[in-house]
Design a protein around this motif. Structure first.
Motif, PDB file in Angstrom:
ATOM      1  N   PHE A  18      85.485  -1.128  63.416  1.00 20.04           N
ATOM      2  CA  PHE A  18      85.360  -0.173  64.505  1.00 20.04           C
ATOM      3  C   PHE A  18      84.017  -0.310  65.205  1.00 20.04           C
ATOM      4  N   GLY A  19      84.051  -0.167  66.530  1.00 17.18           N
ATOM      5  CA  GLY A  19      82.817  -0.089  67.298  1.00 17.18           C
ATOM      6  C   GLY A  19      82.187   1.286  67.165  1.00 17.18           C
ATOM      7  N   GLY A  20      81.254   1.585  68.034  1.00 12.01           N
ATOM      8  CA  GLY A  20      80.619   2.901  68.016  1.00 12.01           C
ATOM      9  C   GLY A  20      81.638   3.992  68.288  1.00 12.01           C
ATOM     10  N   LEU A  21      81.618   5.030  67.487  1.00 13.02           N
ATOM     11  CA  LEU A  21      82.652   6.056  67.526  1.00 13.02           C
ATOM     12  C   LEU A  21      82.267   7.199  68.462  1.00 13.02           C
ATOM     13  N   TYR A  22      83.227   7.589  69.301  1.00 16.43           N
ATOM     14  CA  TYR A  22      83.020   8.782  70.113  1.00 16.43           C
ATOM     15  C   TYR A  22      84.342   9.525  70.248  1.00 16.43           C
ATOM     16  N   GLY A  23      84.268  10.749  70.762  1.00 18.99           N
ATOM     17  CA  GLY A  23      85.443  11.604  70.866  1.00 18.99           C
ATOM     18  C   GLY A  23      85.233  12.868  70.043  1.00 18.99           C
ATOM     19  N   GLY A  24      85.992  13.916  70.374  1.00 15.71           N
ATOM     20  CA  GLY A  24      85.800  15.174  69.669  1.00 15.71           C
ATOM     21  C   GLY A  24      84.393  15.700  69.913  1.00 15.71           C
ATOM     22  N   ASP A  25      83.690  16.031  68.829  1.00 11.64           N
ATOM     23  CA  ASP A  25      82.331  16.565  68.981  1.00 11.64           C
ATOM     24  C   ASP A  25      81.275  15.465  69.088  1.00 11.64           C
ATOM     25  N   ARG A  26      81.699  14.217  69.111  1.00 14.07           N
ATOM     26  CA  ARG A  26      80.761  13.104  69.292  1.00 14.07           C
ATOM     27  C   ARG A  26      80.829  12.643  70.743  1.00 14.07           C
ATOM     28  N   HIS A  27      79.990  13.224  71.575  1.00 15.87           N
ATOM     29  CA  HIS A  27      79.958  12.873  72.995  1.00 15.87           C
ATOM     30  C   HIS A  27      78.806  11.910  73.235  1.00 15.87           C
ATOM     31  N   PRO A  28      79.055  10.805  73.949  1.00 12.37           N
ATOM     32  CA  PRO A  28      77.976   9.833  74.185  1.00 12.37           C
ATOM     33  C   PRO A  28      76.751  10.422  74.873  1.00 12.37           C
ATOM     34  N   GLY A  29      76.939  11.549  75.577  1.00 11.31           N
ATOM     35  CA  GLY A  29      75.812  12.164  76.260  1.00 11.31           C
ATOM     36  C   GLY A  29      74.733  12.653  75.326  1.00 11.31           C
ATOM     37  N   ARG A  30      75.087  12.885  74.072  1.00  3.17           N
ATOM     38  CA  ARG A  30      74.100  13.366  73.101  1.00  3.17           C
ATOM     39  C   ARG A  30      73.416  12.229  72.345  1.00  3.17           C
ATOM     40  N   PHE A  31      73.924  11.019  72.481  1.00  6.81           N
ATOM     41  CA  PHE A  31      73.420   9.919  71.663  1.00  6.81           C
ATOM     42  C   PHE A  31      71.953   9.602  71.961  1.00  6.81           C
ATOM     43  N   LEU A  32      71.600   9.558  73.251  1.00  6.40           N
ATOM     44  CA  LEU A  32      70.236   9.155  73.628  1.00  6.40           C
ATOM     45  C   LEU A  32      69.572  10.150  74.576  1.00  6.40           C
ATOM     46  N   ALA A  33      70.166  11.304  74.782  1.00 11.35           N
ATOM     47  CA  ALA A  33      69.650  12.264  75.767  1.00 11.35           C
ATOM     48  C   ALA A  33      68.186  12.611  75.493  1.00 11.35           C
ATOM     49  N   GLY A  34      67.390  12.600  76.548  1.00 17.15           N
ATOM     50  CA  GLY A  34      65.994  13.009  76.454  1.00 17.15           C
ATOM     51  C   GLY A  34      65.046  11.974  75.896  1.00 17.15           C
ATOM     52  N   ARG A  35      65.551  10.859  75.448  1.00 20.25           N
ATOM     53  CA  ARG A  35      64.659   9.845  74.886  1.00 20.25           C
ATOM     54  C   ARG A  35      63.979   9.055  76.008  1.00 20.25           C
ATOM     55  N   SER A  36      62.860   8.468  75.671  1.00 19.89           N
ATOM     56  CA  SER A  36      62.116   7.697  76.675  1.00 19.89           C
ATOM     57  C   SER A  36      61.894   6.270  76.187  1.00 19.89           C
ATOM     58  N   ASN A  37      61.760   5.378  77.180  1.00 18.21           N
ATOM     59  CA  ASN A  37      61.451   3.979  76.900  1.00 18.21           C
ATOM     60  C   ASN A  37      62.491   3.341  75.972  1.00 18.21           C
ATOM     61  N   VAL A  38      63.761   3.651  76.212  1.00 18.41           N
ATOM     62  CA  VAL A  38      64.851   3.119  75.385  1.00 18.41           C
ATOM     63  C   VAL A  38      64.997   1.626  75.657  1.00 18.41           C
ATOM     64  N   SER A  39      65.170   0.866  74.593  1.00 17.17           N
ATOM     65  CA  SER A  39      65.245  -0.589  74.703  1.00 17.17           C
ATOM     66  C   SER A  39      66.602  -1.059  75.232  1.00 17.17           C
ATOM     67  N   ARG A  40      66.628  -2.291  75.662  1.00 18.72           N
ATOM     68  CA  ARG A  40      67.840  -3.025  76.061  1.00 18.72           C
ATOM     69  C   ARG A  40      68.733  -2.250  77.037  1.00 18.72           C
ATOM     70  N   PRO A  41      68.220  -1.851  78.188  1.00 18.16           N
ATOM     71  CA  PRO A  41      69.037  -1.073  79.123  1.00 18.16           C
ATOM     72  C   PRO A  41      70.279  -1.807  79.619  1.00 18.16           C
ATOM     73  N   GLU A  42      70.222  -3.139  79.675  1.00 16.62           N
ATOM     74  CA  GLU A  42      71.357  -3.894  80.201  1.00 16.62           C
ATOM     75  C   GLU A  42      72.287  -4.429  79.106  1.00 16.62           C
ATOM     76  N   ALA A  43      72.054  -4.013  77.878  1.00 17.58           N
ATOM     77  CA  ALA A  43      72.910  -4.462  76.786  1.00 17.58           C
ATOM     78  C   ALA A  43      74.282  -3.799  76.889  1.00 17.58           C
ATOM     79  N   PRO A  44      75.360  -4.533  76.614  1.00 15.03           N
ATOM     80  CA  PRO A  44      76.695  -3.938  76.647  1.00 15.03           C
ATOM     81  C   PRO A  44      76.908  -3.032  75.438  1.00 15.03           C
ATOM     82  N   VAL A  45      77.722  -1.992  75.616  1.00 10.96           N
ATOM     83  CA  VAL A  45      78.077  -1.136  74.484  1.00 10.96           C
ATOM     84  C   VAL A  45      79.479  -1.494  74.010  1.00 10.96           C
TER      85      VAL A  45
END
Length: 283
Positions: free
Chosen positions: A168-195
């Motif tokens: 399985f790839g990265g899991l989302y759905g239900g209470d796991r919303h991608p919006g919470r994964f990195l929200a508010g973080r700064s200087n996140v690496s690999r912006p152009e990396a595929p998910v």
């Protein structure tokens, strides 16, 4: 049509919805939890509940009965809190193997992870990383990825039962919303990396398809068709929830792997219900 009992070892975020789905299809399901408070909830779902732990040895009242089903869905990821993640997970898998061999289990479907692939900058398929060959696709892996790759080999090498691996790839759905994964973080690496993400609905439907088609002794990647960039999906996902979007390191132009899902589509005729995680945010 699944006409035999199924045991789901690990009725958490993924295992419980899977068990519920099987019960709705009139399958007798045995399900385990490590949390006493969840036992009654599983019973209310129509699941035969078992309170078990793998710490790393198997323990719990009437634990052997959990392995009375011909099919076992094994959903026990490595524990990040263990002192030695790989050794701890290996002992957990050995405990399950022993109980399965002593019980009625004929087939194990193992919930693995695309973390078995190193972060190479190209498309990867199941042929690139055969189970148990850590050097087949060289590159750095997290300790959890190494542990899961070793677990795949442990299970596939055991002649007591057939094994199917679903990465399985990265899991989302239900209470796991991608919006919470990195929200508010700064200087996140690999912006152009595929998910490489997969919705829980697809996890449940894909596993059910494998069970219905009796697909044994295979290894499959399981992630959505589309692979938006980290910048695109995590920015938009945070905005959808009204959270502060992450900021990214614009100087980092490294990318990463794209996990190919064609094998399960060709072998099983499976079509993903959530093929594009970015488009999913707008529904």
């Amino acid at each position: 049509m699944i006409d035999v009992d199924v045991s789901v070892l690990g009725c958490g975020w993924l295992g419980r919805p899977l068990a519920q789905h099987l019960v709705a299809q009139d399958v007798h399901v045995r399900g385990s939890t490590t949390t006493p408070e969840k036992v009654d909830a599983l019973r209310a779902d129509g699941i035969e509940p078992f309170l078990l732990s793998l710490a790393p040895h198997l323990s719990g009242e009437n634990a052997a009965s959990m392995f009375a089903s011909p099919i076992l869905v094994l959903n026990v990821p490595p524990s990040r809190g263990a002192d030695d993640v790989e050794a701890h997970h290996r002992r957990q898998i050995d405990a399950v193997r022993e109980a399965a061999a002593e019980g009625a289990v004929e087939w194990i479907l193992f919930a693995s992870s695309t973390g078995v692939y190193p972060n190479v900058e190209r498309t990867v398929t199941e042929a690139d990383q055969p189970p148990g060959q850590p050097d087949a696709l060289p590159g750095a892996r997290r300790s959890t990825g190494k542990a899961v790759l070793a677990a795949e080999k442990q299970l596939l090498d055991d002649p007591a039962f057939a094994t199917t691996i679903v990465r399985f790839g990265g899991l989302y759905g239900g209470d796991r919303h991608p919006g919470r994964f990195l929200a508010g973080r700064s200087n996140v690496s690999r912006p152009e990396a595929p998910v490489n993400l997969i919705h829980r609905d697809d996890c449940v439907a894909l596993v059910t398809t494998l069970l219905e088609q009796d697909v044994r002794n295979e290894v499959f990647n399981a992630c959505a068709d589309a692979h938006p960039t980290r910048r695109a999906i995590y920015t938009r996902a945070a905005e959808v929830l009204g959270l502060d979007p992450p900021t990214f390191d614009a100087s980092d132009d490294t990318t990463g792997k794209v996990v190919d899902n064609q094998k399960v589509k060709a072998r099983c005729g499976y079509q993903f219900r959530h093929p594009d995680p970015l488009a999913d945010l707008e529904t």
